[in-house]
Design a protein around this motif. Sequence first.
Motif, PDB file in Angstrom:
ATOM      1  N   ALA A 107      11.884  35.164  26.756  1.00 46.41           N
ATOM      2  CA  ALA A 107      10.628  34.427  26.633  1.00 46.41           C
ATOM      3  C   ALA A 107      10.599  33.653  25.322  1.00 46.41           C
ATOM      4  O   ALA A 107      10.092  32.521  25.270  1.00 46.41           O
ATOM      5  N   ALA A 108      11.146  34.245  24.249  1.00 46.13           N
ATOM      6  CA  ALA A 108      11.178  33.571  22.947  1.00 46.13           C
ATOM      7  C   ALA A 108      11.981  32.275  23.021  1.00 46.13           C
ATOM      8  O   ALA A 108      11.618  31.271  22.389  1.00 46.13           O
ATOM      9  N   ALA A 109      13.058  32.316  23.798  1.00 48.34           N
ATOM     10  CA  ALA A 109      13.861  31.092  23.952  1.00 48.34           C
ATOM     11  C   ALA A 109      13.047  30.006  24.657  1.00 48.34           C
ATOM     12  O   ALA A 109      13.122  28.822  24.299  1.00 48.34           O
ATOM     13  N   PHE A 110      12.257  30.387  25.650  1.00 46.95           N
ATOM     14  CA  PHE A 110      11.385  29.423  26.330  1.00 46.95           C
ATOM     15  C   PHE A 110      10.306  28.893  25.391  1.00 46.95           C
ATOM     16  O   PHE A 110      10.046  27.691  25.334  1.00 46.95           O
ATOM     17  N   TYR A 111       9.682  29.773  24.641  1.00 48.77           N
ATOM     18  CA  TYR A 111       8.645  29.345  23.695  1.00 48.77           C
ATOM     19  C   TYR A 111       9.208  28.367  22.664  1.00 48.77           C
ATOM     20  O   TYR A 111       8.517  27.440  22.230  1.00 48.77           O
ATOM     21  N   ALA A 112      10.468  28.604  22.282  1.00 44.15           N
ATOM     22  CA  ALA A 112      11.093  27.747  21.265  1.00 44.15           C
ATOM     23  C   ALA A 112      11.593  26.427  21.838  1.00 44.15           C
ATOM     24  O   ALA A 112      12.020  25.544  21.093  1.00 44.15           O
ATOM     25  N   GLY A 113      11.570  26.302  23.170  1.00 44.66           N
ATOM     26  CA  GLY A 113      11.985  25.048  23.802  1.00 44.66           C
ATOM     27  C   GLY A 113      13.457  24.945  24.118  1.00 44.66           C
ATOM     28  O   GLY A 113      13.943  23.871  24.494  1.00 44.66           O
ATOM     29  N   THR A 114      14.202  26.046  23.981  1.00 47.81           N
ATOM     30  CA  THR A 114      15.638  26.005  24.270  1.00 47.81           C
ATOM     31  C   THR A 114      15.958  26.350  25.716  1.00 47.81           C
ATOM     32  O   THR A 114      17.121  26.334  26.120  1.00 47.81           O
ATOM     33  N   SER A 115      14.931  26.698  26.497  1.00 50.50           N
ATOM     34  CA  SER A 115      15.120  26.931  27.938  1.00 50.50           C
ATOM     35  C   SER A 115      13.808  26.625  28.631  1.00 50.50           C
ATOM     36  O   SER A 115      12.749  26.581  28.007  1.00 50.50           O
ATOM     37  N   THR A 116      13.892  26.412  29.931  1.00 54.51           N
ATOM     38  CA  THR A 116      12.669  26.222  30.717  1.00 54.51           C
ATOM     39  C   THR A 116      12.131  27.587  31.122  1.00 54.51           C
ATOM     40  O   THR A 116      12.820  28.613  30.995  1.00 54.51           O
ATOM     41  N   ALA A 117      10.916  27.594  31.630  1.00 52.45           N
ATOM     42  CA  ALA A 117      10.325  28.853  32.082  1.00 52.45           C
ATOM     43  C   ALA A 117      11.139  29.435  33.233  1.00 52.45           C
ATOM     44  O   ALA A 117      11.345  30.657  33.307  1.00 52.45           O
ATOM     45  N   GLN A 118      11.628  28.577  34.129  1.00 55.97           N
ATOM     46  CA  GLN A 118      12.418  29.060  35.254  1.00 55.97           C
ATOM     47  C   GLN A 118      13.736  29.635  34.781  1.00 55.97           C
ATOM     48  O   GLN A 118      14.188  30.683  35.256  1.00 55.97           O
ATOM     49  N   GLN A 119      14.380  28.957  33.801  1.00 54.31           N
ATOM     50  CA  GLN A 119      15.639  29.479  33.266  1.00 54.31           C
ATOM     51  C   GLN A 119      15.416  30.828  32.591  1.00 54.31           C
ATOM     52  O   GLN A 119      16.231  31.749  32.741  1.00 54.31           O
ATOM     53  N   ALA A 120      14.326  30.932  31.851  1.00 52.26           N
ATOM     54  CA  ALA A 120      14.024  32.207  31.197  1.00 52.26           C
ATOM     55  C   ALA A 120      13.812  33.308  32.230  1.00 52.26           C
ATOM     56  O   ALA A 120      14.312  34.434  32.074  1.00 52.26           O
ATOM     57  N   ALA A 121      13.074  33.006  33.310  1.00 57.55           N
ATOM     58  CA  ALA A 121      12.830  33.990  34.359  1.00 57.55           C
ATOM     59  C   ALA A 121      14.132  34.400  35.039  1.00 57.55           C
ATOM     60  O   ALA A 121      14.345  35.583  35.344  1.00 57.55           O
ATOM     61  N   ASP A 122      15.022  33.421  35.280  1.00 58.72           N
ATOM     62  CA  ASP A 122      16.324  33.734  35.896  1.00 58.72           C
ATOM     63  C   ASP A 122      17.150  34.627  34.981  1.00 58.72           C
ATOM     64  O   ASP A 122      17.802  35.583  35.439  1.00 58.72           O
ATOM     65  N   ASN A 123      17.141  34.316  33.686  1.00 56.59           N
ATOM     66  CA  ASN A 123      17.904  35.129  32.735  1.00 56.59           C
ATOM     67  C   ASN A 123      17.346  36.553  32.656  1.00 56.59           C
ATOM     68  O   ASN A 123      18.111  37.527  32.578  1.00 56.59           O
ATOM     69  N   ILE A 124      16.026  36.653  32.682  1.00 54.91           N
ATOM     70  CA  ILE A 124      15.412  37.983  32.661  1.00 54.91           C
ATOM     71  C   ILE A 124      15.800  38.756  33.912  1.00 54.91           C
ATOM     72  O   ILE A 124      16.138  39.950  33.849  1.00 54.91           O
ATOM     73  N   GLN A 125      15.776  38.082  35.056  1.00 57.44           N
ATOM     74  CA  GLN A 125      16.137  38.738  36.315  1.00 57.44           C
ATOM     75  C   GLN A 125      17.564  39.262  36.271  1.00 57.44           C
ATOM     76  O   GLN A 125      17.814  40.421  36.629  1.00 57.44           O
ATOM     77  N   ASN A 126      18.498  38.432  35.813  1.00 58.86           N
ATOM     78  CA  ASN A 126      19.909  38.841  35.791  1.00 58.86           C
ATOM     79  C   ASN A 126      20.136  40.003  34.824  1.00 58.86           C
ATOM     80  O   ASN A 126      20.799  40.995  35.162  1.00 58.86           O
ATOM     81  N   ARG A 127      19.579  39.888  33.627  1.00 58.21           N
ATOM     82  CA  ARG A 127      19.808  40.925  32.623  1.00 58.21           C
ATOM     83  C   ARG A 127      19.078  42.220  32.989  1.00 58.21           C
ATOM     84  O   ARG A 127      19.624  43.326  32.801  1.00 58.21           O
ATOM     85  N   ALA A 128      17.866  42.086  33.515  1.00 53.84           N
ATOM     86  CA  ALA A 128      17.109  43.282  33.883  1.00 53.84           C
ATOM     87  C   ALA A 128      17.757  43.998  35.068  1.00 53.84           C
ATOM     88  O   ALA A 128      17.777  45.238  35.123  1.00 53.84           O
ATOM     89  N   SER A 129      18.298  43.244  36.023  1.00 54.09           N
ATOM     90  CA  SER A 129      18.987  43.858  37.164  1.00 54.09           C
ATOM     91  C   SER A 129      20.186  44.665  36.696  1.00 54.09           C
ATOM     92  O   SER A 129      20.420  45.793  37.166  1.00 54.09           O
ATOM     93  N   LEU A 130      20.948  44.083  35.768  1.00 52.18           N
ATOM     94  CA  LEU A 130      22.102  44.794  35.220  1.00 52.18           C
ATOM     95  C   LEU A 130      21.661  46.048  34.472  1.00 52.18           C
ATOM     96  O   LEU A 130      22.266  47.124  34.618  1.00 52.18           O
ATOM     97  N   TYR A 131      20.601  45.910  33.706  1.00 55.05           N
ATOM     98  CA  TYR A 131      20.092  47.048  32.936  1.00 55.05           C
ATOM     99  C   TYR A 131      19.686  48.189  33.868  1.00 55.05           C
ATOM    100  O   TYR A 131      20.019  49.356  33.641  1.00 55.05           O
TER     101      TYR A 131
END
Length: 873
Positions: free
Chosen positions: A844-868
Amino acid sequence: MNNKKKLIKAVCILSAAALTAASFTACGKKTDGNETDGSSEKGNSAVGSDTAGDTAGELVKINYQCDKIKLSDELKSQYFDSFSVSDSGVSLIYNDYQWNEETMVSTVKTYLYILGFDGSVISKTDISVEKINDNDNASVNNVNYLSDGSVVFIENHYYPVEDTSDNGEGAADEGASDGIMPLEEETAETEIAAEEEVSAETEAASESYDDYEYDQPYNYVNKMAIVHMSAEGEIISRNEFSDVPALKAVSDNPNNYIQYIRINSSGDMAIAYQSYDEEWNCSTGVVVINKDNEQLFSKSFDGNDTGLNGCYSDGDGDFCFVVSQNEEGRYVQVVKKCNLQTGEFEDVCDWTSNSGAETMINGSGDHQGFYYNYNNNSIMGFKKDGSSEVMLNLLNNGVYIDSVNSMAVNGDDFYILSYDYGIQETVIYKLRKLDDSEIKEKEQVTLASYNADSSLQSAVAEYNRSDGNYVITVTEYSQYNDYSSEDEDAWNAGLTRLNSEISSGQIPDIISISDPEMLASFSAKGLFVDLNSYIDGENGIDRNEYFDNIFRAMETDGKLYTITASVSIQGACAKKSLIPEDGPVTWEQVDSILGQHSGMSLLAADISRDSFMDSVLSCGYRNFVDTSAGECRFNTPEFVELLERAKAYPEEINYEELESSDPDFWNNYNMQYRNDQVLLAGFQLYGFDNYYYTADGMMGEDVSIIGMPGSGSGAYLYPRSYVSVSAKSAHPDAGWELIKSMIEYDEDKYSSSNYYSISYNGFPVNKQAYQKVGEAAIEASYYTDENGEKVQNQNQYYINDNETVTLRNVDQALIDRLNSFISSTDNVFMGIESGIKDIINEEAAAFYAGTSTAQQAADNIQNRASLYLSEHS
């Protein structure tokens, strides 16, 4: 700006910060008030090991018998802050404060009680201090009890002297005639200089406090003396502070106050005081005098920010002090001894990891002092080498004490003075050391807990009072946390230690923790018993008598690995005129309401991005994560919208900016819901009374209990405790008996006399207990006046300085409404895995900082959380 204005402003900021945290954060990483034990030895065999899992099944000796000294109704109703015990009985001091509505002056009568060990009153003596004048706030404090029944105390007179000059010289002259220097009054030039130090923005923010009149045409005299008085109220000696140079300096400074006096076996007396400077830094000093009122020692502790947490005379007659010091932002505690020969302090040991110094009493034999350690519910002996040992574990001996006012020791027996806030009574416990022929042995059942709540501790005490074959010994792992450390990992050192011990095979019989990752991990490893087998077994319970939906909601794959005795209701709320029904709300609903009310915002101005996300996830975490299945749903349009909405909130809250943009910020803050400026407020119900403080007070009308929009769920139930039984325990039935005693209805436990202990401890999962708490809440809404008439209480809610709201009292309609809510929801908060939370925050911090879109942040969270989840399921 003068210091009083600064203090008022600081208190307002802290109150608002606490409100925000309480409203929108379900659980925090750092919990103040739990310090490490620091005991280096196990003490007698009446206690368990430092490790909960390696002593199960061992025989434990019960060396003490606990009895209550029977007190009359008059004594029970009175609050005593100290007492003493000798062979002849118990001595107590009671200050009876009376407020005169006509003169608007408080007076105090001080009585010395001497009781027999059967609670009978041997004598009651008025030892009140005579007032010097009508405005004198005369009092007796810092009482020390001597073995002959006499007492030594500080006599204090605090009264105004009219300032008859422009610069205060007249008051100084009058004060000097009493041997006391008056409070120095601020001159106009001093006030102007102080004001010029304040920035224009801060000054603008403080204008709302300028109506207060702080400068009075008075200076104040602080006249003190040390009085030795017999048990019959005859003065044996009276020595003015002004007779001793160092004590005169203490009383002359209006910022000083006496915190402790202690007397050693030689009759020497240590007077310890604290003082605050203009920046509210605390400093501490000590003056020692002999029995002839001659000064022996006078020195302040080094440092501008020190505090005194305890004071005692050790076995050698030396005076020692537990001092807190600010060392580069980190508070440490050290024990220091005053050396009367050198006039200096000597370090005894580091006390940083200990708790309970404020209850320290003079020691004897090998022990410098004795104190009560809140973290392990034990009376500790403090040894000359700086180590501590357990003298007596109270829970093992069937005693749970919510608070300790004072301790005393007489021979081998310990005494505890406590005020039980649940029944609003004073209690004196006698813990008698048993003879060898009386000592009992029981088989040990171990319990590992982390921040055990009062219901669990009292249940353990009750279990251990029984005549059964087992004793449950508790190891409280929060005692190993170090909150003074700059390393955040040290704040959770207790959980880390418990996890490590269990992983190595040191498994306790019963576990009470609230960490979701550990609960899930231990459940997946088959560590816990399925409590459904006990609930539905031969020695089970009738599910119809309970809110069984709570038990079902706490299951994992159909198995109940942990259980709670009570829950609170948490989430958000809104005026019923705006959102008529309890339950979940959608973004479409709240956006429509906001569109119809110009200037209305969803949440208060001091809500940050993290607070927003925390509150949403707390309400609807299970809509995004299925821990038991190892699945998550973060790459959805709903979660993407949450990220986008969270970005609109500030990263951090800057109160100075909020105040500078609105000089009347705090007054407006307290009216924001009533004035329809904010739609949703944080909502927490631990008892029935809470509802009306929120509805009638804060909001101005009845409220709907809802969740956060975007969570997919309404408000949730928050378990007040989590208790599990080890599947590898040799005595799992003992664990179930403990749990059963916690959740079953007990007429004595839920009597109306216990209202103050049961009313804010959550809503019981037992339906009969729930109703009984409700009845007690209704009964507490009334009192009996001097004519024996039943009168309804008028609870008040204060809004700023000019409005008072009378709150409704609890009625059956509210009890029925909350009953319906609790019985119909399956949204029970079982925690958020810190690993998942970290992933969300990072992406989410990356999205807030403008280095990713909200959708990219959600996709990254999904991938990392699934692995976790796959790695931790």
